[in-house]
Design an enzyme around this catalytic site. Sequence first.
Site, PDB file in Angstrom:
ATOM      1  CE  LYS A  57     -35.426 -33.018 -50.359  1.00  0.00           C
ATOM      2  NZ  LYS A  57     -34.140 -33.665 -50.105  1.00  0.00           N
ATOM      3  CG  ASN A  58     -32.517 -36.362 -52.025  1.00  0.00           C
ATOM      4  OD1 ASN A  58     -32.986 -35.222 -52.009  1.00  0.00           O
ATOM      5  ND2 ASN A  58     -32.251 -37.029 -50.922  1.00  0.00           N
ATOM      6  NE  ARG A 112     -26.180 -29.470 -48.287  1.00  0.00           N
ATOM      7  CZ  ARG A 112     -25.284 -28.627 -47.785  1.00  0.00           C
ATOM      8  NH1 ARG A 112     -25.672 -27.608 -47.041  1.00  0.00           N
ATOM      9  NH2 ARG A 112     -24.008 -28.779 -48.033  1.00  0.00           N
ATOM     10  CB  CYS A 146     -32.147 -30.790 -43.139  1.00  0.00           C
ATOM     11  SG  CYS A 146     -33.730 -30.969 -43.959  1.00  0.00           S
ATOM     12  CG  ASP A 202     -31.971 -39.138 -46.143  1.00  0.00           C
ATOM     13  OD1 ASP A 202     -31.941 -37.973 -45.756  1.00  0.00           O
ATOM     14  OD2 ASP A 202     -31.083 -39.633 -46.864  1.00  0.00           O
ATOM     15  CB  VAL A 231     -24.567 -40.507 -43.254  1.00  0.00           C
ATOM     16  CG1 VAL A 231     -24.499 -39.551 -44.440  1.00  0.00           C
ATOM     17  CG2 VAL A 231     -24.541 -41.952 -43.736  1.00  0.00           C
TER      18      VAL A 231
HETATM   19  N1  EPU Z   1     -19.493 -33.827 -46.695  1.00  0.00           N
HETATM   20  C1  EPU Z   1     -18.346 -33.114 -46.440  1.00  0.00           C
HETATM   21  N2  EPU Z   1     -17.914 -32.241 -47.392  1.00  0.00           N
HETATM   22  C2  EPU Z   1     -18.568 -32.057 -48.570  1.00  0.00           C
HETATM   23  C3  EPU Z   1     -19.734 -32.796 -48.832  1.00  0.00           C
HETATM   24  C4  EPU Z   1     -20.185 -33.683 -47.859  1.00  0.00           C
HETATM   25  O1  EPU Z   1     -17.735 -33.265 -45.372  1.00  0.00           O
HETATM   26  O2  EPU Z   1     -18.126 -31.244 -49.396  1.00  0.00           O
HETATM   27  C5  EPU Z   1     -20.007 -34.747 -45.665  1.00  0.00           C
HETATM   28  C6  EPU Z   1     -21.349 -34.258 -45.080  1.00  0.00           C
HETATM   29  O3  EPU Z   1     -21.157 -33.299 -44.081  1.00  0.00           O
HETATM   30  C7  EPU Z   1     -21.958 -35.537 -44.568  1.00  0.00           C
HETATM   31  C8  EPU Z   1     -21.450 -36.587 -45.576  1.00  0.00           C
HETATM   32  O4  EPU Z   1     -20.329 -35.999 -46.248  1.00  0.00           O
HETATM   33  O5  EPU Z   1     -21.462 -35.838 -43.292  1.00  0.00           O
HETATM   34  C9  EPU Z   1     -22.465 -37.013 -46.607  1.00  0.00           C
HETATM   35  O6  EPU Z   1     -22.975 -35.877 -47.286  1.00  0.00           O
HETATM   36  P1  EPU Z   1     -23.463 -35.951 -48.795  1.00  0.00           P
HETATM   37  O7  EPU Z   1     -22.656 -35.003 -49.595  1.00  0.00           O
HETATM   38  O8  EPU Z   1     -23.501 -37.389 -49.218  1.00  0.00           O
HETATM   39  O9  EPU Z   1     -24.937 -35.413 -48.673  1.00  0.00           O
HETATM   40  P2  EPU Z   1     -25.674 -34.374 -49.618  1.00  0.00           P
HETATM   41  O10 EPU Z   1     -25.336 -34.619 -51.031  1.00  0.00           O
HETATM   42  O11 EPU Z   1     -25.527 -33.003 -49.063  1.00  0.00           O
HETATM   43  C10 EPU Z   1     -27.726 -35.904 -50.089  1.00  0.00           C
HETATM   44  C11 EPU Z   1     -29.192 -35.798 -49.856  1.00  0.00           C
HETATM   45  C12 EPU Z   1     -29.488 -35.948 -48.368  1.00  0.00           C
HETATM   46  C13 EPU Z   1     -28.971 -37.320 -47.930  1.00  0.00           C
HETATM   47  C14 EPU Z   1     -27.470 -37.432 -48.235  1.00  0.00           C
HETATM   48  C15 EPU Z   1     -26.915 -38.798 -47.910  1.00  0.00           C
HETATM   49  C16 EPU Z   1     -29.878 -34.299 -51.576  1.00  0.00           C
HETATM   50  C17 EPU Z   1     -30.405 -32.971 -51.944  1.00  0.00           C
HETATM   51  N3  EPU Z   1     -29.661 -34.498 -50.296  1.00  0.00           N
HETATM   52  O12 EPU Z   1     -27.164 -34.830 -49.362  1.00  0.00           O
HETATM   53  O13 EPU Z   1     -30.885 -35.934 -48.237  1.00  0.00           O
HETATM   54  O14 EPU Z   1     -29.174 -37.461 -46.544  1.00  0.00           O
HETATM   55  O15 EPU Z   1     -27.249 -37.176 -49.639  1.00  0.00           O
HETATM   56  O16 EPU Z   1     -27.572 -39.781 -48.623  1.00  0.00           O
HETATM   57  O17 EPU Z   1     -29.684 -35.159 -52.426  1.00  0.00           O
HETATM   58  C18 EPU Z   1     -32.928 -35.294 -47.329  1.00  0.00           C
HETATM   59  O18 EPU Z   1     -33.445 -35.659 -48.400  1.00  0.00           O
HETATM   60  O19 EPU Z   1     -33.611 -34.978 -46.330  1.00  0.00           O
HETATM   61  C19 EPU Z   1     -31.482 -35.239 -47.227  1.00  0.00           C
HETATM   62  C20 EPU Z   1     -30.850 -34.607 -46.241  1.00  0.00           C
END
Ligand code: EPU
Length: 485
Positions: A58-59, A132, A156, A358, A380
């Site tokens: 998915k990601n 997102r 989420c 996750d 995280v």
């Molecule tokens: N963060 C910030 N500012 C930003 C971006 C992120 O403070 O501009 C913080 C977040 O709040 C969090 C941390 O950095 O505390 C990590 O966030 P990250 O950006 O790595 O997560 P994401 O890209 O929003 C993706 C996956 C998530 C997975 C995370 C970590 C997708 C669509 N989502 O999220 O997957 O948990 O990376 O590996 O790729 C899921 O599949 O259920 C899911 C939540």
Amino acid sequence: MTRADPFTAGRIAGTTDNSRIITNTAAPDALEVALTDDVLVVHGGTPLEGRIRVRGAKNLVSKAMVAALLGDSPSRLFDVPRIRDVEVVRGLLGLHGVKVTDGAETGELVFDPANVESASTDQINVHAGSSRIPILFCGPLLHRLGHAFIPDLGGCHIGPRPIDFHLQALREFGATVDKTPEGLHLSAPNGLHGTKFALPYPSVGATEQVLLTAVMAEGVTELRNAAVEPEIIDLICILQKMGAIIKVHTDRVIEIQGVPKLHGYTHRPIPDRIEAASWAAAALATRGDVEVLGAQQADMMTFLNIFRSVGGEYEVTDARPPKLGDPGQEGGIRFWHPGGELNAVALETDVHPGFMTDWQQPLVVALTQARGLSIVHETVYEQRLGYTEALNTMGANIQVYRDCLGGTPCRFGRRNFKHSAVIAGPSKLHAADLVIPDLRAGFSHLIAALAAEGTSRVYGVDLINRGYEDFEAKLADLGAHVERP
Ligand code: EPU
């Protein structure tokens, strides 16, 4: 019966006994998605046994779809799962003039970006709050159209999930960002230019934002403190196939040489390691035996180490291509509970190559069955333990703490977030009525209901369709006793 869409549905209506429904106070919005006609009745206590298959992650898949916008010729993506996030991205691509068609193979999608065009904010806003991924449209739309509109994001409820790193990066490239109540308006009046930039934290999404923007920005971009999850490396493979020049150094530094144009790609994505681990945890928690076809050892090493420490057994089957006289074999990993007691473990979630955040929620259900005290330090996301409340109501014994119960440097210890958990086990789980708070916690609720004695009602299960393809059919294949009332 028409099943209501949890993204648009209202609050619980007509439940006969709302007081018995266990909600997650860390995610009160979960009430918004729980509906009486979106409920799965789970008769627990039967080990899951059998074989299921996972497809493209998915990601990764959703980001690969966005990357297709950058090409000047069609792209072809295989093994795309039928999940809600894919539908949202497909809808957004369609609105921007990308023709998306089904290919000949099941799960194959073809993207034709010949006529990329602007879409109205009203049209785009139909997808507000649903995923997102729209934030990743910024770079590609700025390259293709010179401007972009991004709706309010969804995803989420596992913490505030800011996008400050994304916006800071885009500004570094020369984009202007105008935040309005309806969403983000971006433009790049002077084009996008390579930049040197360090992320405050190795964010997956912000790293992808930089990649999708830098590949066609003028000049060289150097990104420090980048995320290097396997899904990111696979996205880099896709961009490289399209004509990008990207170097991944060993110290979280990624260097991108911008090119003036990219073409389409053909790609088979890495399999979904979160889904694979979720079924593995379900096998362990229910004392079952599940073979996950498609699961790949290399991307799951950290999970496999913990799985073995807990006392679970696994066996890796390598894929073998068919040849004359040999039908070949599909690779995968078989996970099972060997009998006897499970062991308590201490684990900390972290960015890759650490234990994925996750994987945490599904595995914690299995940890309720381990003898002794298990410790989980979530580093995280600041609010990813709220779902444990529901497990406690089912008989688990889980305490959450604001302290950092682990050695991994973490941003949450001093900020008053309950982000560590101690799980005392083994606990006999009993049935309950549950409301699903978010995707991964939702799957953990489902596992708990499957492991518990008695009949549970799990509300808001449609949310699981965001990330788990055909999960109800897979449950049936594994012998689970579940039904829609
Ligand atoms: N963060 C910030 N500012 C930003 C971006 C992120 O403070 O501009 C913080 C977040 O709040 C969090 C941390 O950095 O505390 C990590 O966030 P990250 O950006 O790595 O997560 P994401 O890209 O929003 C993706 C996956 C998530 C997975 C995370 C970590 C997708 C669509 N989502 O999220 O997957 O948990 O990376 O590996 O790729 C899921 O599949 O259920 C899911 C939540």
